[in-house]
Design a protein around this motif. Structure first.
Motif, PDB file in Angstrom:
ATOM      1  N   THR A  92       0.709  -1.295  -0.112  1.00  0.00           N
ATOM      2  CA  THR A  92      -0.063  -0.054   0.130  1.00  0.00           C
ATOM      3  C   THR A  92       0.863   1.122  -0.306  1.00  0.00           C
ATOM      4  O   THR A  92       2.112   1.042   0.237  1.00  0.00           O
ATOM      5  CB  THR A  92      -0.936   0.134   1.181  1.00  0.00           C
ATOM      6  N   LYS A  94       0.981   3.143   2.061  1.00  0.00           N
ATOM      7  CA  LYS A  94       1.565   3.464   3.557  1.00  0.00           C
ATOM      8  C   LYS A  94       2.583   2.677   3.634  1.00  0.00           C
ATOM      9  O   LYS A  94       3.884   2.840   4.612  1.00  0.00           O
ATOM     10  CB  LYS A  94       0.641   3.122   4.496  1.00  0.00           C
ATOM     11  N   MET A  95       2.747   1.507   3.112  1.00  0.00           N
ATOM     12  CA  MET A  95       3.754   0.555   3.546  1.00  0.00           C
ATOM     13  C   MET A  95       4.995   0.943   2.364  1.00  0.00           C
ATOM     14  O   MET A  95       6.051   0.418   2.775  1.00  0.00           O
ATOM     15  CB  MET A  95       3.213  -0.776   2.906  1.00  0.00           C
ATOM     16  N   HIS A 129      -5.563   3.621  -2.284  1.00  0.00           N
ATOM     17  CA  HIS A 129      -4.419   3.359  -1.244  1.00  0.00           C
ATOM     18  C   HIS A 129      -3.462   2.291  -1.686  1.00  0.00           C
ATOM     19  O   HIS A 129      -2.672   1.793  -0.536  1.00  0.00           O
ATOM     20  CB  HIS A 129      -4.859   3.279   0.155  1.00  0.00           C
TER      21      HIS A 129
ATOM     22  N   MET B 116     -12.343   7.621   6.752  1.00  0.00           N
ATOM     23  CA  MET B 116     -13.292   7.497   5.590  1.00  0.00           C
ATOM     24  C   MET B 116     -14.239   8.574   5.123  1.00  0.00           C
ATOM     25  O   MET B 116     -14.128   8.803   3.993  1.00  0.00           O
ATOM     26  CB  MET B 116     -13.849   6.364   5.492  1.00  0.00           C
ATOM     27  N   ILE B 130      -6.800   6.669  10.933  1.00  0.00           N
ATOM     28  CA  ILE B 130      -6.343   5.141  11.292  1.00  0.00           C
ATOM     29  C   ILE B 130      -5.866   4.370  10.198  1.00  0.00           C
ATOM     30  O   ILE B 130      -4.994   3.611  10.363  1.00  0.00           O
ATOM     31  CB  ILE B 130      -7.519   4.563  12.076  1.00  0.00           C
ATOM     32  N   LEU B 131      -6.551   4.402   9.097  1.00  0.00           N
ATOM     33  CA  LEU B 131      -6.296   3.364   7.971  1.00  0.00           C
ATOM     34  C   LEU B 131      -5.205   4.084   6.825  1.00  0.00           C
ATOM     35  O   LEU B 131      -4.364   3.389   6.526  1.00  0.00           O
ATOM     36  CB  LEU B 131      -7.338   2.849   7.544  1.00  0.00           C
ATOM     37  N   THR B 132      -5.697   5.412   6.409  1.00  0.00           N
ATOM     38  CA  THR B 132      -4.874   5.851   5.315  1.00  0.00           C
ATOM     39  C   THR B 132      -3.526   6.203   5.918  1.00  0.00           C
ATOM     40  O   THR B 132      -3.720   6.411   7.245  1.00  0.00           O
ATOM     41  CB  THR B 132      -5.517   7.036   4.686  1.00  0.00           C
ATOM     42  N   HIS B 133      -2.665   6.635   5.273  1.00  0.00           N
ATOM     43  CA  HIS B 133      -1.440   7.035   5.422  1.00  0.00           C
ATOM     44  C   HIS B 133      -1.443   8.615   5.916  1.00  0.00           C
ATOM     45  O   HIS B 133      -2.667   9.260   5.785  1.00  0.00           O
ATOM     46  CB  HIS B 133      -0.209   7.046   4.493  1.00  0.00           C
ATOM     47  N   GLU B 209      -0.240   0.512  15.398  1.00  0.00           N
ATOM     48  CA  GLU B 209      -0.580   1.429  14.401  1.00  0.00           C
ATOM     49  C   GLU B 209      -1.039   0.283  13.064  1.00  0.00           C
ATOM     50  O   GLU B 209      -0.290  -0.444  12.810  1.00  0.00           O
ATOM     51  CB  GLU B 209       0.435   2.146  13.849  1.00  0.00           C
ATOM     52  N   ILE B 210      -2.264   0.563  12.704  1.00  0.00           N
ATOM     53  CA  ILE B 210      -2.906  -0.367  11.599  1.00  0.00           C
ATOM     54  C   ILE B 210      -2.858   0.438  10.119  1.00  0.00           C
ATOM     55  O   ILE B 210      -2.470   1.732  10.142  1.00  0.00           O
ATOM     56  CB  ILE B 210      -3.902  -0.998  11.798  1.00  0.00           C
ATOM     57  N   GLY B 211      -3.151  -0.208   9.145  1.00  0.00           N
ATOM     58  CA  GLY B 211      -3.326   0.312   7.927  1.00  0.00           C
ATOM     59  C   GLY B 211      -2.510   0.135   6.896  1.00  0.00           C
ATOM     60  O   GLY B 211      -2.647   0.682   5.741  1.00  0.00           O
ATOM     61  N   TYR B 212      -1.501  -0.709   7.236  1.00  0.00           N
ATOM     62  CA  TYR B 212      -0.558  -1.128   6.178  1.00  0.00           C
ATOM     63  C   TYR B 212      -0.840  -1.673   5.284  1.00  0.00           C
ATOM     64  O   TYR B 212      -0.401  -2.097   4.205  1.00  0.00           O
ATOM     65  CB  TYR B 212       0.803  -1.459   6.945  1.00  0.00           C
ATOM     66  N   HIS B 214      -4.221  -1.448   3.922  1.00  0.00           N
ATOM     67  CA  HIS B 214      -5.606  -0.783   3.693  1.00  0.00           C
ATOM     68  C   HIS B 214      -5.621  -0.850   2.493  1.00  0.00           C
ATOM     69  O   HIS B 214      -5.263   0.126   1.548  1.00  0.00           O
ATOM     70  CB  HIS B 214      -5.877   0.548   4.449  1.00  0.00           C
TER      71      HIS B 214
END
Lengths: 184, 560
Positions: A92, A94-95, A129, B116, B130-133, B209-212, B214
């Motif tokens: 993603t 983010k990753m 994303h 969202m 929380i989910l997006t960077h 931390e989450i969302g990686y 998403h």
């Protein structure tokens, strides 16, 4: 006395005895070839398993498909100890910075296999994303198609990389790569 | 009808119910209220014990409406397994009172709705993305956000913690060591990231931390026709992919008002229980790996492979099978398949005992897990725990018993429960559930009903290939369904199944078009994982690793 012994052995090394030894077990080759042979048969993969492909990668190293048969069983989770990055799963936005950092931390020579549709192109996640392929940020040597690829396909990808290494195939994508975040 | 009437009478004394709207939607009880009443109403539901669970909070966007957003709460009661959908309308720059004071489990769900849709929750202690960077601009699930507009990130968010009263999350305490684990870390399963402040080896505060991962499931669902969403559902919980197919198809079928034939139901039960077994194999196996026990994992994976073989024989895919269709199954099982499943069950029965002795009787394993990070039943319900983790605390809640579907009520199986809610009990419950799943599969496979594997409604299911190529009517039906798409009536529904990790809910809003208007997934491990920081505080770092493993957090459904 001690000196004599050293002299004896050194004289031994230079003459007839070495020739005899070489006839019994040594062979001649090019240095490149023997290094490539060693490299290709002793991958230390780092599985960057983020999603479904990571689960399928477990099967690849698992008892049935057993990647160890191809010399790549030493799975390492530290990039410092690995020379093959297997991107297994969706990357993603983010990753992406994390992946680049992991790739940079790997020591040369290093190779990348992109496992599955998501890692190769974003797959069917044409979405806000999701990075549309991990080759946007790191150089990829082998793409393995599938969603997720079967373990046979992953093994085929590893063998393809082995052939690339054995033939010393030039890798311009790797040579010309620079981190996408260092331009500023 | 009665429950809603009862509720109306009950609320009449305490709230101004003139503004409330009670209704039914495809069998669900719905209550629409003004947003000002939300916090008090939720508190009332909680304290009066009417609804002990807040299962889900989500937003829905209606850009042409005066008040643009719906905030939707899904409540559940363990007493009589009744559900209530609570809805309120919120304008673009307005806020709604937080539900976290009534239900702690609303925490991440509200953060997600904020991330969202941009809906603000007044009084939420830690309303962050929380989910997006962190460099992401805009609110992606709004209808005016293009699904294909990617925004790149070039950095990683530095270590931070939840804001708490008197303790801002971004200020680190110099007395402690701040460490970062993941997202690339073997114990973090690829995509989780935990930041922690340590005093010695004891965790003072932690922040997951989450969302990686998403990958925009919900947006993808809005941009694809109903049947094309099925492959996306596979990739929610990819350890037990068929269960997500089933949950999603069941929701759509309920909205359509169709009942699938007995054979399809039986096949779905067999698929679901096989998935439960392989999901628990991963949970138990990787749980062992995280504690340093590799051999059990390799041993277990042999049997996961055998289930893969069964799946492959059934439909050609190993992991992401996409075997269900709206209205039934994609195809019939090959001849002799159920006998092979029975043979596998016989083998697996022995293996579960072996796993049990290999892991659960292991002295080191017991020392690492027994009495570690327990959670009480009350806390677990507050956080919205479901599935094996809730049952490990001693709460006997299993939707297969509480809200039986697909003939589970006619099957003989037990629901294992734990006592202390510690890590050991979670594995104990999971291993016992594998035994129960084997029992279920054996009962179903021995009595496979005859008949068709799918309904034959021309507006829902594609005709068989021989009809498409063989007669004009089949060809026309095929053409019409492909061009026009499967179109459920206007309406909305929340439907839940018991997945391997707990309640997997799908909240589906249909506007009568060929794509879902909104599809919200209620992933079980999202609710569970939000309790992580409060569970591990005061414990050792090594215990936190064991907790992550025992929660069986699957990033695909966590981040969606």
């Amino acid at each position: 006395m001690h000196n004599d012994q050293v002299q004896d052995s050194s004289s031994l090394m230079g003459t007839q005895a070495v020739d005899d030894m070489s006839r019994s077990f040594a062979f001649t080759s090019k240095l490149d070839a023997i290094v490539a042979w060693g490299r290709k048969n002793s991958f230390w993969p780092m599985p960057y398993g983020t999603a479904c492909c990571g689960i399928e990668f477990m099967s690849v190293v698992g008892p049935k498909y057993d990647l160890a048969r191809f010399g790549a069983e030493v799975v390492r989770f530290s990039p410092r100890q690995a020379d093959l990055l297997i991107v297994a799963g969706t990357i993603t936005e983010k990753m992406a910075p994390v992946l680049v950092r992991i790739y940079q931390q790997m020591l040369e020579p290093k190779y990348v296999i992109s496992m599955g549709a998501c890692a190769s192109s974003g797959g069917f996640y044409r979405a806000y994303h999701v990075l549309q392929g991990c080759d946007k940020v790191i150089p990829v040597d082998v793409y393995v198609p599938g969603c997720p690829p079967t373990p046979e396909a992953v093994i085929d990808g590893v063998l393809a990389l082995q052939r690339m290494i054995a033939t010393n195939q030039p890798r311009p994508w790797k040579e010309n790569w620079k981190s996408p975040y260092e331009q500023a | 009808m009665n429950k809603l009437e009862q509720l109306k009478q009950n609320l009449a004394g305490q709230f101004n119910i003139g503004n409330f709207k009670f209704s039914h939607s495809v069998g669900d009880d719905v209550l629409e209220v003004p947003k000002e009443d939300i916090p008090a109403l939720l508190k009332h539901f909680r304290t009066s014990g009417k609804f002990d669970f807040l299962m889900d909070v989500c937003g829905v966007d209606y850009p042409n409406r005066e008040k643009r957003f719906d905030v939707v709460y899904h409540l559940f009661s363990t007493k009589d397994a009744s559900r209530l959908r609570l809805k309120t309308q919120v304008g673009e720059n307005e806020s709604v009172g937080t539900a976290t004071e009534a239900y702690r489990g609303a925490d991440w769900f509200e953060r997600e709705a904020y991330d969202m849709f941009g809906v603000k929750f007044e009084g939420h202690p830690n309303l962050r993305k929380i989910l997006t960077h962190h460099q992401f601009v805009g609110y992606p699930l709004r209808k005016d956000y293009d699904a294909n507009w990617q925004q790149h990130s070039n950095s990683v968010l530095p270590i931070h913690f939840d804001n708490k009263p008197g303790r801002p999350g971004d200020v680190l305490n110099d007395d402690y060591v701040a460490i970062n684990v993941g997202p690339s870390h073997p114990a973090m399963h690829g995509t989780l990231r935990v930041m922690a402040e340590l005093d010695g080896e004891t965790i003072v505060r932690a922040n997951p931390e989450i969302g990686y991962l998403h990958r925009c499931f919900e947006k993808m669902a809005e941009t694809h026709p109903y049947n094309q969403v099925i492959p996306y559902t596979d990739r929610l919980n990819y350890c037990s992919a068929p269960m997500n197919n089933i949950g999603y198809c069941k929701a759509v079928e309920r909205l359509l008002g169709v009942e699938i034939p007995p054979k399809a139901q039986a096949m779905r039960v067999v698929l679901a229980e096989l998935s439960r077994i392989i999901d628990h194999i991963i949970a138990v196996g990787t749980g062992g790996v995280d504690l340093g026990a590799l051999s059990a994992f390799f041993h277990l994976l042999t049997y996961r492979e055998k289930v893969y073989n069964l799946f492959e024989k059934l439909c050609g895919a190993r992991l992401t099978v996409s075997m269900t269709r709206v209205g039934g199954m994609a195809q019939d099982a090959p001849e002799g398949w159920f006998d092979e499943v029975l043979a596998f069950c016989k083998e697996m029965r022995v293996q579960v005992d072996e796993i049990s002795s290999l892991m659960l009787d292991n002295k080191i394993f017991i020392k690492r897990t027994q009495g570690i990070c327990p959670i009480s039943a009350q806390d677990a319900i507050q956080w919205g725990y479901t599935g094996p983790l809730l049952r490990a605390t001693g709460v006997n809640l299993d939707l297969r018993k509480a809200q039986p579907y697909y003939g589970y009520d006619a099957l003989d199986f037990d629901v294992p429960v734990g006592t202390t809610g510690d890590i050991y009990d979670r594995y104990l419950v999971r291993v016992e559930e594998m035994r129960q799943s084997i029992r279920i599969i054996e009962q179903v496979c021995k009595n496979i009903p005859g008949g068709d594997y799918t309904i034959r409604d021309k507006g829902i299911v594609l005709p068989e290939k021989k009809d498409v190529y063989g007669n004009i009517e089949g060809l026309m039906n095929h053409f019409m369904l492909v061009i026009k798409g499967l179109r459920p009536p206007v309406g909305e529904i929340y439907d839940a199944t018991e997945a391997a990790n707990g309640e997997l809910g799908f909240y589906l809003v249909s506007d009568g078009s060929a794509n879902p208007y909104r599809l919200k997934v209620r992933p079980p491990c999202f609710a569970i994982y939000q309790s992580f920081s409060s569970v591990v505080e005061g414990w050792m770092l090594a215990d936190a690793i064991a907790v992550v493993a025992s929660m069986n957090v699957i990033a695909g459904e966590l981040d969606r």
